[in-house]
Design a protein around this motif. Sequence first.
Motif, PDB file in Angstrom:
ATOM      1  N   UNK A   2      70.024  20.427   6.220  1.00  0.00           N
ATOM      2  CA  UNK A   2      70.373  20.691   7.618  1.00  0.00           C
ATOM      3  C   UNK A   2      71.211  21.955   7.787  1.00  0.00           C
ATOM      4  N   UNK A   3      72.168  22.198   6.909  1.00  0.00           N
ATOM      5  CA  UNK A   3      73.101  23.313   7.125  1.00  0.00           C
ATOM      6  C   UNK A   3      72.721  24.604   6.417  1.00  0.00           C
ATOM      7  N   UNK A   4      71.950  24.523   5.340  1.00  0.00           N
ATOM      8  CA  UNK A   4      71.686  25.739   4.564  1.00  0.00           C
ATOM      9  C   UNK A   4      70.622  26.599   5.233  1.00  0.00           C
ATOM     10  N   UNK A   5      70.984  27.840   5.454  1.00  0.00           N
ATOM     11  CA  UNK A   5      70.040  28.853   5.911  1.00  0.00           C
ATOM     12  C   UNK A   5      69.634  29.632   4.663  1.00  0.00           C
ATOM     13  N   UNK A   6      68.389  29.502   4.219  1.00  0.00           N
ATOM     14  CA  UNK A   6      67.995  30.140   2.956  1.00  0.00           C
ATOM     15  C   UNK A   6      68.036  31.660   2.992  1.00  0.00           C
ATOM     16  N   UNK A   7      68.169  32.224   4.174  1.00  0.00           N
ATOM     17  CA  UNK A   7      68.194  33.681   4.301  1.00  0.00           C
ATOM     18  C   UNK A   7      69.586  34.252   4.525  1.00  0.00           C
ATOM     19  N   UNK A   8      70.589  33.381   4.698  1.00  0.00           N
ATOM     20  CA  UNK A   8      71.917  33.894   5.022  1.00  0.00           C
ATOM     21  C   UNK A   8      73.017  32.947   4.543  1.00  0.00           C
ATOM     22  N   UNK A   9      73.804  33.422   3.583  1.00  0.00           N
ATOM     23  CA  UNK A   9      74.949  32.648   3.124  1.00  0.00           C
ATOM     24  C   UNK A   9      75.977  32.532   4.248  1.00  0.00           C
ATOM     25  N   UNK A  10      76.203  33.619   4.972  1.00  0.00           N
ATOM     26  CA  UNK A  10      77.185  33.605   6.062  1.00  0.00           C
ATOM     27  C   UNK A  10      76.790  32.585   7.137  1.00  0.00           C
ATOM     28  N   UNK A  11      75.528  32.542   7.476  1.00  0.00           N
ATOM     29  CA  UNK A  11      75.059  31.589   8.488  1.00  0.00           C
ATOM     30  C   UNK A  11      75.211  30.150   7.981  1.00  0.00           C
ATOM     31  N   UNK A  12      74.997  29.946   6.692  1.00  0.00           N
ATOM     32  CA  UNK A  12      75.194  28.631   6.100  1.00  0.00           C
ATOM     33  C   UNK A  12      76.643  28.184   6.266  1.00  0.00           C
ATOM     34  N   UNK A  13      77.575  29.078   5.976  1.00  0.00           N
ATOM     35  CA  UNK A  13      79.000  28.763   6.121  1.00  0.00           C
ATOM     36  C   UNK A  13      79.315  28.454   7.586  1.00  0.00           C
ATOM     37  N   UNK A  14      78.758  29.223   8.502  1.00  0.00           N
ATOM     38  CA  UNK A  14      78.965  28.957   9.928  1.00  0.00           C
ATOM     39  C   UNK A  14      78.414  27.584  10.307  1.00  0.00           C
ATOM     40  N   UNK A  15      77.248  27.227   9.777  1.00  0.00           N
ATOM     41  CA  UNK A  15      76.662  25.919  10.079  1.00  0.00           C
ATOM     42  C   UNK A  15      77.568  24.788   9.609  1.00  0.00           C
ATOM     43  N   UNK A  16      78.108  24.912   8.400  1.00  0.00           N
ATOM     44  CA  UNK A  16      79.023  23.895   7.877  1.00  0.00           C
ATOM     45  C   UNK A  16      80.250  23.804   8.784  1.00  0.00           C
ATOM     46  N   UNK A  17      80.769  24.945   9.196  1.00  0.00           N
ATOM     47  CA  UNK A  17      81.930  24.990  10.091  1.00  0.00           C
ATOM     48  C   UNK A  17      81.631  24.248  11.393  1.00  0.00           C
ATOM     49  N   UNK A  18      80.491  24.525  12.005  1.00  0.00           N
ATOM     50  CA  UNK A  18      80.160  23.890  13.283  1.00  0.00           C
ATOM     51  C   UNK A  18      79.892  22.396  13.126  1.00  0.00           C
ATOM     52  N   UNK A  19      79.251  22.006  12.029  1.00  0.00           N
ATOM     53  CA  UNK A  19      79.008  20.578  11.783  1.00  0.00           C
ATOM     54  C   UNK A  19      80.334  19.834  11.609  1.00  0.00           C
ATOM     55  N   UNK A  20      81.338  20.512  11.068  1.00  0.00           N
ATOM     56  CA  UNK A  20      82.633  19.848  10.883  1.00  0.00           C
ATOM     57  C   UNK A  20      83.215  19.382  12.215  1.00  0.00           C
ATOM     58  N   UNK A  21      82.941  20.108  13.290  1.00  0.00           N
ATOM     59  CA  UNK A  21      83.414  19.684  14.614  1.00  0.00           C
ATOM     60  C   UNK A  21      82.685  18.423  15.079  1.00  0.00           C
ATOM     61  N   UNK A  22      81.393  18.314  14.737  1.00  0.00           N
ATOM     62  CA  UNK A  22      80.643  17.119  15.121  1.00  0.00           C
ATOM     63  C   UNK A  22      81.223  15.883  14.448  1.00  0.00           C
ATOM     64  N   UNK A  23      81.582  16.003  13.184  1.00  0.00           N
ATOM     65  CA  UNK A  23      82.146  14.851  12.484  1.00  0.00           C
ATOM     66  C   UNK A  23      83.564  14.569  12.972  1.00  0.00           C
ATOM     67  N   UNK A  24      84.336  15.613  13.204  1.00  0.00           N
ATOM     68  CA  UNK A  24      85.704  15.428  13.689  1.00  0.00           C
ATOM     69  C   UNK A  24      85.717  14.703  15.021  1.00  0.00           C
TER      70      UNK A  24
END
Length: 109
Positions: free
Chosen positions: A40-62
């Motif tokens: 769900x979070x990994x963007x195979x073309x962008x490490x930076x976008x992957x990190x952003x996805x993890x960051x945004x998902x953290x708000x959903x869990x919080x």
Amino acid sequence: SHQEATEKEVERILRILQTHFENDPIFASPANTPISFFDFVIDPNSFARTVENVFHVSFLTRDGLAKIKLDEDELPIIEPIKPSEGGEEDSRAGARNQVVISLDQQQWK
């Protein structure tokens, strides 16, 4: 503002999670089964976008809108939380539990 942009992105990711959870056999087969967190979070073309996805998902869990748990292989899975699943008390309790993951560029590749 940066805060408004983050809130909009979190809402967008929640909609994607809900859609995939309910409808998409690529992510969830059969429907309504948890989705691999990394798929769900990994963007195979962008490490930076992957990190952003993890960051945004953290708000959903919080905020108690999604939950992450381990599957039978001890890998993280994510699923949206239906409003009827937990009350405000459950959301607050979940917000107190945090996990830190490490993901460097080599692991991402």
